[in-house]
Design an enzyme around this catalytic site. Sequence first.
Site, PDB file in Angstrom:
ATOM      1  N   HIS A 477       0.804  -1.370  -0.065  1.00  0.00           N
ATOM      2  CA  HIS A 477      -0.194   0.197   0.030  1.00  0.00           C
ATOM      3  C   HIS A 477       0.845   1.352  -0.240  1.00  0.00           C
ATOM      4  O   HIS A 477       0.864   2.290  -0.920  1.00  0.00           O
ATOM      5  CB  HIS A 477      -0.790  -0.160   1.236  1.00  0.00           C
ATOM      6  CG  HIS A 477      -1.875   1.124   1.533  1.00  0.00           C
ATOM      7  ND1 HIS A 477      -3.150   1.192   0.913  1.00  0.00           N
ATOM      8  CD2 HIS A 477      -1.364   2.315   1.800  1.00  0.00           C
ATOM      9  CE1 HIS A 477      -3.733   2.467   0.988  1.00  0.00           C
ATOM     10  NE2 HIS A 477      -2.500   3.044   1.821  1.00  0.00           N
ATOM     11  N   GLU A 478       1.644   1.330   1.110  1.00  0.00           N
ATOM     12  CA  GLU A 478       2.589   2.663   1.019  1.00  0.00           C
ATOM     13  C   GLU A 478       3.348   2.625  -0.096  1.00  0.00           C
ATOM     14  O   GLU A 478       4.011   3.742  -0.568  1.00  0.00           O
ATOM     15  CB  GLU A 478       3.344   2.378   2.405  1.00  0.00           C
ATOM     16  CG  GLU A 478       2.546   2.680   3.724  1.00  0.00           C
ATOM     17  CD  GLU A 478       1.568   3.724   3.459  1.00  0.00           C
ATOM     18  OE1 GLU A 478       1.620   4.813   2.993  1.00  0.00           O
ATOM     19  OE2 GLU A 478       0.526   3.338   4.443  1.00  0.00           O
ATOM     20  N   HIS A 481       1.659   4.402  -2.748  1.00  0.00           N
ATOM     21  CA  HIS A 481       1.851   5.699  -2.688  1.00  0.00           C
ATOM     22  C   HIS A 481       3.027   6.397  -3.059  1.00  0.00           C
ATOM     23  O   HIS A 481       3.221   7.247  -3.721  1.00  0.00           O
ATOM     24  CB  HIS A 481       1.739   6.024  -1.054  1.00  0.00           C
ATOM     25  CG  HIS A 481       0.274   6.259  -0.564  1.00  0.00           C
ATOM     26  ND1 HIS A 481      -0.789   6.906  -1.178  1.00  0.00           N
ATOM     27  CD2 HIS A 481      -0.020   5.561   0.613  1.00  0.00           C
ATOM     28  CE1 HIS A 481      -1.967   6.951  -0.617  1.00  0.00           C
ATOM     29  NE2 HIS A 481      -1.548   6.077   0.662  1.00  0.00           N
ATOM     30  N   HIS A 484       3.575   6.767  -6.679  1.00  0.00           N
ATOM     31  CA  HIS A 484       2.742   7.827  -7.077  1.00  0.00           C
ATOM     32  C   HIS A 484       3.480   9.139  -7.039  1.00  0.00           C
ATOM     33  O   HIS A 484       3.574  10.054  -7.734  1.00  0.00           O
ATOM     34  CB  HIS A 484       1.760   8.006  -6.140  1.00  0.00           C
ATOM     35  CG  HIS A 484       0.300   9.139  -6.755  1.00  0.00           C
ATOM     36  ND1 HIS A 484      -0.686   9.366  -5.824  1.00  0.00           N
ATOM     37  CD2 HIS A 484       0.128   9.455  -7.910  1.00  0.00           C
ATOM     38  CE1 HIS A 484      -1.209  10.177  -6.858  1.00  0.00           C
ATOM     39  NE2 HIS A 484      -1.080  10.413  -7.798  1.00  0.00           N
TER      40      HIS A 484
HETATM   41 ZN   LIG Z   1      -2.873   5.351   2.192  1.00  0.00          ZN
END
Ligand SMILES: [Zn+2]
Length: 692
Positions: A477-478, A481, A484
């Site tokens: 998940h991280e 990010h 991104h």
């Molecule tokens: Zn998040």
Amino acid sequence: MTTLATSNPLLQPWNTPYGLPPFEQVAPELFEPAFEAALAQHLAQVEAIAADPNPPSFDNTIAAIDRSGRLLDRIEGLFYNLTSSETSPALQAVERKMAPRLAAHRSAFYMHQPLFARIDALHAQRESLGLTPESRRVLERFHFDFVRAGAKLEPAAQQRYAQIMGRLAELTTRFGQNVLADESAYQLVLRDESERAGLPDFVRAATAQAAADRGVTDGLMVTLSRSHIVPFLTFSERRDLREQAWRAWTSRGEHAGPNDNRDVAREILTLRNEQARLHGFASYADYALTDTMAGAQSQVTALLKQVWEPAKARAAQEQQALQALALSRGETLQIEPWDWRFYAEKVRQVRYDLDEATIKPYFPLTRMVEAVFDCAQRLFGIRFVEQPEVKAYHPDVKVYEVRAADDTVIGVFLHDNFARATKRSGAWMSSYRQQSRNGETADGRVIPIVVNNNNFAKGAPGEPTLLSYDDANTLFHEFGHGLHGLLSNVTYERLSGTSVLRDFVELPSQLFEHWLAEPEVLKRHARHYKTGEAIPDALVAKLHEARLFNQGYETVRYTASALVDMAAHALTSAEAPDVVEFERAELERIGAPASTGINHRLTHFQHLFAGSGYAAGYYVYLWAEVLDADGYDAFVEAGNPFDAAVAARLRQFIYSSGNSIEPSAAYRAFRGRGPVVEPMLKQRGLVGSETT
Ligand SMILES: [Zn+2]
């Protein structure tokens, strides 16, 4: 510059690899003078833009504003990353002192009338300026930022607005520090074997390490770090100790004394309501949601309601299964929140023949880090190359160069994976520097420096750190990010990377979780830490069968917190109520089950009160889940989780475009159509005939 400024290493050029902060020279007392110098420099830049005798143009106003304040960005980036990941009482004192000072600076910036007059004039002529789509978007975005921060208010209202923002900065700083104080104060030391009943080896190893780190040699230590408390609640046979630990965990911020967050949260809510009313909105939720894809409370509530009743029904079924399991052990008890994880784990073992202790050896941290890098390479052609000689702010932090297929360095990645007492709880991505092509260098090119923070319990010396499947999911998940930020490819810093609307920001992260669940990825990377053997097919099959198990519990806990957040920020009364009583009444009103608990109680709900980024915004995870579940289906439809054409569109429109494209349009460009909600409901097991 004064002698102080010239001798302050934070204010000198950072002649370090990649322009990383000079971590070795950082000392808490350097920050205040560095901030003062950086604030003065930013103000001077703003004055110069506003006083330009030439008529406002895109370049002399909008591009110049985007380029201004980079020294301040650098100091702030360093400072707030340290106060999150490696804080100290001295840094916390600076944080408390600087919070209102920085808020006052932001107010002065956004309420600078001559500056806003230039932006407003350009905004009025935006159709006729011959702008590129990205330039037009950054102009509209800055205009919107200024209006939302009070640029159009009357002078008296502006003065009050600035006071509110200053006080909110103090309060949100205090709120986060209070939670950290309660977390570091608590230690459950297990000295007797009877207190350790049920704890598997990996929990013993992690809690022994935590004890050693804190100088305790004759016991195991459970802290309020999620990677201790959750396994403890999952495995401890000692119901009395589970209850004690659970009560400590869920009462963070609710103790009378210096770290009490009850009045802090209440005052924040009161001030946010006043802030919204100054803008002409009835509630803070109305104000906040104008800057989201959802747009209005009704849209958010409609989505949350779509999952709330089915999730409660699913949780009730799950509870029956837990009750039955307890009965089979000869225990007649009412399932309490400190029991749920314990019995759920037992049901998981019986029903799916699956237990955490069997899974974890296949998920050593080192291999999971290789897995995220490998997935990024297969999707986007980028490589992560460790730079062991480059030091960061703590010996546990690893530094990587991120290289494009042609070997160009496109970014720098810091990976900070372990829990420690100086780090706040949770997991998050942040940046030291954002990507743009509007920098101070000759070609303007600025490469991003991105950090991922996790709070994994570190393995004992000589032992590997083993992750649970949930931990591995957090890592992915991280990292989503992180991508991104790292893949950002825009001109203006204001539109860079994660600077998107907040109900879009969880899309790249949640989408990336899907690759962990891919059997092919698991077979390749989930390898036993001792033998190197790939995770057996049967175990992968069981993991997938068990995927929907306990989703009622998880969905209820999340949705209840999201509903409480929305209700608290939808209040229209000038004075906010007592938050503990409000939360209790709200949970009763929506019929939240007592046995599950909720994800975050208001007194430690840092999403809402340690800053304003997720206030009236905890729903964004579910909103983005509609997009990630639907979005991942594009790979499923292509028949290949690494399909090159889908990956290319994903990179162009989601991971690289930042806020340069309106988010609904970006999603449609990636997917070829707008999102549908069914894949999310299916992903959570809330439609169809599946039972758990
Ligand atoms: Zn998040």
